[in-house]
Design a protein around this motif. Structure first.
Motif, PDB file in Angstrom:
ATOM      1  N   ILE A  67       1.224  -1.297  -0.098  1.00 40.79           N
ATOM      2  CA  ILE A  67       0.321  -0.261   0.554  1.00 40.79           C
ATOM      3  C   ILE A  67       1.098   1.728  -0.045  1.00 40.79           C
ATOM      4  O   ILE A  67       2.101   1.216  -0.424  1.00 40.79           O
ATOM      5  CB  ILE A  67      -0.796   0.352   1.091  1.00 40.79           C
ATOM      6  N   ALA A  71       2.657   3.699   5.099  1.00 42.67           N
ATOM      7  CA  ALA A  71       2.151   2.973   6.479  1.00 42.67           C
ATOM      8  C   ALA A  71       3.014   1.823   6.688  1.00 42.67           C
ATOM      9  O   ALA A  71       3.626   1.536   6.786  1.00 42.67           O
ATOM     10  CB  ALA A  71       1.194   2.217   5.392  1.00 42.67           C
ATOM     11  N   GLY A  72       3.005   1.363   8.446  1.00 46.46           N
ATOM     12  CA  GLY A  72       3.997   0.822   9.343  1.00 46.46           C
ATOM     13  C   GLY A  72       3.721  -0.565   8.107  1.00 46.46           C
ATOM     14  O   GLY A  72       5.342  -1.502   8.773  1.00 46.46           O
ATOM     15  N   VAL A  73       2.562  -1.264   8.029  1.00 46.58           N
ATOM     16  CA  VAL A  73       3.252  -2.335   7.564  1.00 46.58           C
ATOM     17  C   VAL A  73       3.905  -3.030   6.010  1.00 46.58           C
ATOM     18  O   VAL A  73       4.489  -3.470   5.698  1.00 46.58           O
ATOM     19  CB  VAL A  73       1.342  -3.014   6.721  1.00 46.58           C
ATOM     20  N   TRP A 224      -6.826   4.750   4.120  1.00 47.66           N
ATOM     21  CA  TRP A 224      -6.218   3.266   4.077  1.00 47.66           C
ATOM     22  C   TRP A 224      -7.968   2.986   4.838  1.00 47.66           C
ATOM     23  O   TRP A 224      -8.917   4.145   5.549  1.00 47.66           O
ATOM     24  CB  TRP A 224      -5.663   3.157   6.269  1.00 47.66           C
ATOM     25  N   SER A 226      -9.953   1.147   6.959  1.00 43.30           N
ATOM     26  CA  SER A 226      -9.837   1.568   8.085  1.00 43.30           C
ATOM     27  C   SER A 226      -9.654   3.421   9.244  1.00 43.30           C
ATOM     28  O   SER A 226     -11.092   2.951   9.492  1.00 43.30           O
ATOM     29  CB  SER A 226      -9.032   0.250   8.973  1.00 43.30           C
ATOM     30  N   GLU A 227      -9.522   3.516   8.533  1.00 47.37           N
ATOM     31  CA  GLU A 227      -9.102   4.942   9.442  1.00 47.37           C
ATOM     32  C   GLU A 227     -10.106   5.837   7.910  1.00 47.37           C
ATOM     33  O   GLU A 227     -10.396   6.938   8.655  1.00 47.37           O
ATOM     34  CB  GLU A 227      -8.014   5.592   8.705  1.00 47.37           C
ATOM     35  N   TRP A 271      -1.941   2.813  15.228  1.00 42.43           N
ATOM     36  CA  TRP A 271      -1.609   1.834  15.715  1.00 42.43           C
ATOM     37  C   TRP A 271      -0.226   1.674  16.619  1.00 42.43           C
ATOM     38  O   TRP A 271       0.972   1.799  16.198  1.00 42.43           O
ATOM     39  CB  TRP A 271      -1.789   1.412  13.990  1.00 42.43           C
ATOM     40  N   THR A 275       3.002  -1.087  14.998  1.00 41.90           N
ATOM     41  CA  THR A 275       3.145  -0.600  13.596  1.00 41.90           C
ATOM     42  C   THR A 275       3.582   1.050  12.940  1.00 41.90           C
ATOM     43  O   THR A 275       3.658   1.602  12.231  1.00 41.90           O
ATOM     44  CB  THR A 275       1.759  -0.461  12.732  1.00 41.90           C
ATOM     45  N   HIS A 276       2.833   1.905  14.246  1.00 44.63           N
ATOM     46  CA  HIS A 276       3.461   3.050  14.433  1.00 44.63           C
ATOM     47  C   HIS A 276       4.300   3.598  14.781  1.00 44.63           C
ATOM     48  O   HIS A 276       4.524   5.126  15.697  1.00 44.63           O
ATOM     49  CB  HIS A 276       2.681   4.138  14.048  1.00 44.63           C
TER      50      HIS A 276
END
Ligand code: PBE
Length: 317
Positions: A67, A71-73, A224, A226-227, A271, A275-276
């Motif tokens: 993504i 992003a942390g992912v 995102w 979710s957000e 997160w 993640t963050h």
């Protein structure tokens, strides 16, 4: 604000048609049969079925569909490539919307795909998916999503501060809003419906909070799925209290910077702890952490159930 939502709306509409295409293919037996015949042909071309199953790397071009780069992912996926010594692999940055489109496309064609995934997320309700096992722990454990506000918000906007402090919901609640947006509803409208349908929970967040008269408040977020859901729900509740709410979408590191530098009043999208972690540490002390608004979130590598590999370790060969 309208601009952002329009863009998101177009992206949601686009992925909706792809989801419909995917459902159509799944439900239509003839198409399924044709597709599996095709798969068998491919397998025959490539050698034994086992070999094809073991070759998920080759089939996805040793690429993980990612993504946005902030992003942390994405950082966790890069870490996984190191931890599992997957030197030939790379993580392809794109966007939350492009990733779900690619996932929908791959599933419609019964092709393998590996994406950077997370939940809460609507995609688990729409497709049969699984997380790759992660014995090295590159993606961390279960996480919480925190609300962060700028220093001084409590004094300047005690009513909003109270609502933000009280805001707390479950993964299923967030997924309800996400699913509706994925089905093509404008995020603001999906949030409105959820708020109207969940008066009991919302009244806990606003309990004893006085109405205000058009004060401006800015929420920072990243687009995102979710957000988009959480930020719109909080924006709806604040606007019902009389706030003039602006929602600004930006890159992840900028979102933390905006709250730290008082350019945004709040965000509901941190997160933690993993993640963050980097962004959180970069600005620690320059914001106030109001704690978790959702528990039990998760990130990892996600694949359709039909992908034979089960673990990131299975990619090493
Ligand atoms: N996500 C959704 C974000 C946090 C929320 C998992 C894509 C990230 O990786 O930073």
């Amino acid at each position: 604000m309208m601009k952002t939502w329009k863009r998101v709306g177009i992206a949601a509409g686009l992925s909706l048609s792809l989801v419909l295409a995917a459902c159509g293919a799944e439900e239509d037996e003839d198409t399924t049969e044709e597709a599996s015949e095709e798969t068998e042909e491919n397998v025959a071309d490539e050698g034994s079925e086992d070999e094809a199953a073991g070759n998920v790397g080759e089939e996805v071009d040793y690429t993980i569909t990612g993504i946005d780069a902030g992003a942390g992912v994405m950082a966790a996926a890069e870490q996984a490539l190191e931890d599992y010594e997957l030197e030939d692999w790379s993580v392809q940055p794109s966007s939350s919307a492009a990733m779900t489109s690619a996932l929908d496309d791959a599933i419609a064609n019964e092709e393998p795909i590996i994406v950077t995934g997370w939940n809460p997320h609507w995609k688990f309700a729409v497709h049969d998916l699984k997380y790759f096992e992660d014995p090295e722990g590159s993606f961390g454990e279960a996480e919480d999503i925190h609300t962060l506000v700028r220093n001084g918000l409590e004094e300047d906007m005690p009513e909003a501060y109270q609502v933000l402090d009280n805001f707390h919901w479950e993964g299923e609640d967030m997924e309800e809003v996400m699913l509706e947006v994925n089905e093509g509803t404008e995020p603001e409208e999906a949030a409105r419906t959820w708020v109207d349908d969940n008066e009991d929970m919302v009244s806990e967040w606003t309990d004893g909070v006085e109405e205000v008269d058009g004060e401006q408040i800015t929420l920072a977020f990243v687009a995102w799925d979710s957000e988009i859901a959480s930020t719109n729900v909080v924006a709806t509740v604040l606007s019902d209290l009389g706030y003039e709410v602006e929602t600004n979408s930006m890159e992840a590191p900028i979102m933390f910077g905006a709250v730290a530098e008082n350019e945004a009043d709040a965000m509901v999208a941190a997160w933690l702890p993993a993640t963050h972690e980097q962004y959180y540490n970069d600005y620690e002390g320059e914001f106030e952490d109001l704690g978790a608004n959702l528990e039990g979130a998760k990130i990892g590598l996600v694949v359709p159930e039909y992908v034979e590999a089960d673990s990131i370790e299975d990619l090493q060969q």
